[in-house]
Design an enzyme around this catalytic site. Structure first.
Site, PDB file in Angstrom:
ATOM      1  N   LYS A  30      61.344  68.069  78.809  1.00 42.71           N
ATOM      2  CA  LYS A  30      60.977  68.770  80.050  1.00 42.71           C
ATOM      3  C   LYS A  30      59.458  68.766  80.151  1.00 42.71           C
ATOM      4  O   LYS A  30      58.758  69.211  79.237  1.00 42.71           O
ATOM      5  CB  LYS A  30      61.518  70.206  80.016  1.00 42.71           C
ATOM      6  CG  LYS A  30      61.475  70.887  81.358  1.00 42.71           C
ATOM      7  CD  LYS A  30      62.417  70.233  82.364  1.00 42.71           C
ATOM      8  CE  LYS A  30      63.679  71.029  82.588  1.00 42.71           C
ATOM      9  NZ  LYS A  30      64.637  70.285  83.432  1.00 42.71           N
ATOM     10  N   THR A  72      67.334  68.823  78.860  1.00 39.71           N
ATOM     11  CA  THR A  72      65.935  69.205  79.110  1.00 39.71           C
ATOM     12  C   THR A  72      65.883  70.639  79.639  1.00 39.71           C
ATOM     13  O   THR A  72      64.911  71.353  79.416  1.00 39.71           O
ATOM     14  CB  THR A  72      65.241  68.235  80.096  1.00 39.71           C
ATOM     15  OG1 THR A  72      65.801  68.374  81.393  1.00 39.71           O
ATOM     16  CG2 THR A  72      65.340  66.804  79.616  1.00 39.71           C
ATOM     17  N   ASP A  73      66.940  71.069  80.315  1.00 40.80           N
ATOM     18  CA  ASP A  73      66.983  72.459  80.782  1.00 40.80           C
ATOM     19  C   ASP A  73      67.011  73.432  79.597  1.00 40.80           C
ATOM     20  O   ASP A  73      66.370  74.481  79.616  1.00 40.80           O
ATOM     21  CB  ASP A  73      68.218  72.660  81.680  1.00 40.80           C
ATOM     22  CG  ASP A  73      68.153  73.990  82.406  1.00 40.80           C
ATOM     23  OD1 ASP A  73      67.228  74.178  83.217  1.00 40.80           O
ATOM     24  OD2 ASP A  73      69.000  74.868  82.119  1.00 40.80           O
ATOM     25  N   PHE A  95      17.311  56.524  80.570  1.00 42.59           N
ATOM     26  CA  PHE A  95      18.161  55.333  80.465  1.00 42.59           C
ATOM     27  C   PHE A  95      17.344  54.124  80.865  1.00 42.59           C
ATOM     28  O   PHE A  95      16.980  53.959  82.033  1.00 42.59           O
ATOM     29  CB  PHE A  95      19.412  55.462  81.348  1.00 42.59           C
ATOM     30  CG  PHE A  95      20.409  54.347  81.110  1.00 42.59           C
ATOM     31  CD1 PHE A  95      21.066  54.243  79.891  1.00 42.59           C
ATOM     32  CD2 PHE A  95      20.679  53.402  82.084  1.00 42.59           C
ATOM     33  CE1 PHE A  95      21.980  53.215  79.641  1.00 42.59           C
ATOM     34  CE2 PHE A  95      21.580  52.365  81.843  1.00 42.59           C
ATOM     35  CZ  PHE A  95      22.230  52.280  80.621  1.00 42.59           C
ATOM     36  N   ARG A 146      16.083  61.829  83.865  1.00 38.14           N
ATOM     37  CA  ARG A 146      17.176  61.889  84.845  1.00 38.14           C
ATOM     38  C   ARG A 146      18.048  63.099  84.544  1.00 38.14           C
ATOM     39  O   ARG A 146      17.953  63.700  83.468  1.00 38.14           O
ATOM     40  CB  ARG A 146      18.025  60.610  84.780  1.00 38.14           C
ATOM     41  CG  ARG A 146      18.771  60.435  83.476  1.00 38.14           C
ATOM     42  CD  ARG A 146      19.746  59.248  83.477  1.00 38.14           C
ATOM     43  NE  ARG A 146      20.446  59.173  82.194  1.00 38.14           N
ATOM     44  CZ  ARG A 146      21.429  58.321  81.927  1.00 38.14           C
ATOM     45  NH1 ARG A 146      21.830  57.455  82.846  1.00 38.14           N
ATOM     46  NH2 ARG A 146      22.018  58.320  80.754  1.00 38.14           N
ATOM     47  N   GLN A 192      26.320  57.130  75.871  1.00 37.15           N
ATOM     48  CA  GLN A 192      26.987  56.648  74.658  1.00 37.15           C
ATOM     49  C   GLN A 192      26.394  57.326  73.419  1.00 37.15           C
ATOM     50  O   GLN A 192      27.125  57.739  72.509  1.00 37.15           O
ATOM     51  CB  GLN A 192      26.832  55.124  74.545  1.00 37.15           C
ATOM     52  CG  GLN A 192      27.640  54.312  75.534  1.00 37.15           C
ATOM     53  CD  GLN A 192      26.946  54.028  76.854  1.00 37.15           C
ATOM     54  OE1 GLN A 192      26.093  54.797  77.299  1.00 37.15           O
ATOM     55  NE2 GLN A 192      27.302  52.920  77.501  1.00 37.15           N
ATOM     56  N   ASN A 238      30.315  59.667  83.651  1.00 38.68           N
ATOM     57  CA  ASN A 238      28.895  59.881  83.945  1.00 38.68           C
ATOM     58  C   ASN A 238      28.779  60.336  85.396  1.00 38.68           C
ATOM     59  O   ASN A 238      28.947  59.548  86.321  1.00 38.68           O
ATOM     60  CB  ASN A 238      28.136  58.567  83.722  1.00 38.68           C
ATOM     61  CG  ASN A 238      26.635  58.766  83.659  1.00 38.68           C
ATOM     62  OD1 ASN A 238      26.145  59.863  83.933  1.00 38.68           O
ATOM     63  ND2 ASN A 238      25.907  57.722  83.307  1.00 38.68           N
ATOM     64  N   HIS A 286      26.936  60.752  88.125  1.00 39.16           N
ATOM     65  CA  HIS A 286      25.608  60.288  88.523  1.00 39.16           C
ATOM     66  C   HIS A 286      24.962  61.231  89.539  1.00 39.16           C
ATOM     67  O   HIS A 286      25.603  61.679  90.484  1.00 39.16           O
ATOM     68  CB  HIS A 286      25.708  58.899  89.156  1.00 39.16           C
ATOM     69  CG  HIS A 286      26.348  57.879  88.274  1.00 39.16           C
ATOM     70  ND1 HIS A 286      25.807  57.488  87.056  1.00 39.16           N
ATOM     71  CD2 HIS A 286      27.489  57.156  88.412  1.00 39.16           C
ATOM     72  CE1 HIS A 286      26.586  56.572  86.501  1.00 39.16           C
ATOM     73  NE2 HIS A 286      27.611  56.355  87.298  1.00 39.16           N
TER      74      HIS A 286
END
Ligand code: URC
Length: 296
Positions: A12, A57-58, A158, A175, A218, A244, A246
């Protein structure tokens, strides 16, 4: 030509469970989404429709609710281990279980500056999660968090990347770095103070994100994972997925204005997606811990 049944599991998905601990005037709530998934000798139902070995599943859903009443839910890892072990121990043809739990956080509403006894507001989109796998008598725990949104307004550069004929990205030595952390970490063993470990792993990742002067997302990813493995011996490996988010500088020159890293356009897509695993070399074997889980 022979056709055979391959790997299969059933259960479930996304049982929504909210518990209220009403033992005193100050209520505690737990808000969980629980998914169960069972494996074992299930050929008969697939091949002939004979359901003698199919724990419905119940019933799995009902077990989640009954277990929440029979003893306090506690930490999501303990709850998932109890459920997974129950399915495997009580049902002969069920040899393995996977229990996924997401925990949705609530804060107490402050009234006159004091936390209210029984009124809450949803904390954030951030979710704590666990994936418990039981196979016979063995069990593995992979816990984590999703949608932990973080941003630093400087301390991120970067540059130095290759430029080919399609490159337009400007090199930058200052940045905004922003991401929504998804992290999953695999535990060595199941005898762990889950709450303390979660709090510390989260703190270590946040502190590293804040304090590392970053030259790439990274590098930040690896440093966050490394900080966790250095400080938390109970963690065997950690996998991180970092979109990322931006933030592009807006060109204000048409208006005769300069832009000294103050006005940004927050783009929602596309986004860079930085993903990776940080491991220790003396970790216990992963066994089935990641079986059928997304890599990141
Ligand atoms: O930290 C980053 N890593 C990249 O791989 C990358 N690529 C990109 O366009 N910007 C960034 N930022």
């Amino acid at each position: 030509m022979a056709i055979t049944l391959g790997p299969n599991q059933y259960g479930k998905a996304e049982v929504r469970l909210v518990t209220v601990n009403r033992t005193g005037p100050v209520h505690e709530i737990k808000d969980l989404t629980v998914s169960t998934s069972l494996r074992g000798d299930l050929a008969a139902t697939h091949l002939t429709g004979d359901n003698a070995g199919v724990l419905a599943t119940d019933t799995q859903k009902n077990t989640v609710y009954a277990f929440a009443k029979e003893s306090p839910v506690g930490e999501i890892e303990d709850f998932a281990l109890r459920l997974g072990r129950h399915f495997v121990r009580e049902h002969g043809n069920i040899t393995g279980a996977r229990v996924l739990v997401d925990e949705h956080a609530w804060d107490r509403i402050a009234v006159d500056g004091k936390p209210h006894e029984h009124s809450f507001s949803r904390a954030s989109d951030e979710k704590r999660s666990t994936a418990v796998t039981v196979d016979g008598e063995r069990a593995w725990v992979v816990s984590g968090l999703r949608d932990l949104v973080v941003l630093k307004s400087t301390g991120s550069e970067f540059h130095g990347f290759p430029h080919d004929k399609y490159t337009t990205l400007a090199e930058t030595d200052d940045r905004i770095l922003a991401t929504a952390v998804t992290a999953r970490w695999r535990y060595q063993g199941t005898d762990v103070d889950w709450s303390k470990s979660f709090t510390e792993v989260r703190r270590l990742m946040l502190e590293k994100f804040a304090t590392l002067h970053s030259y790439s997302l990274q590098q930040t990813l690896y440093a966050m994972g490394e900080a966790v493995l250095r400080e938390r011996p109970e963690v065997a490996e950690i996998r991180l997925s970092l979109p990322n988010r931006h933030h592009f500088l807006v060109d204000l020159t048409p208006f005769g204005l300069s832009n000294d890293n103050e006005v940004f356009y927050a783009a929602d897509r596309p986004y860079g997606l930085i993903e990776g695993t940080v491991l220790r070399d003396d970790a216990e074997e992963a066994g089935l811990a990641w079986h059928t889980l997304p890599t990141f």
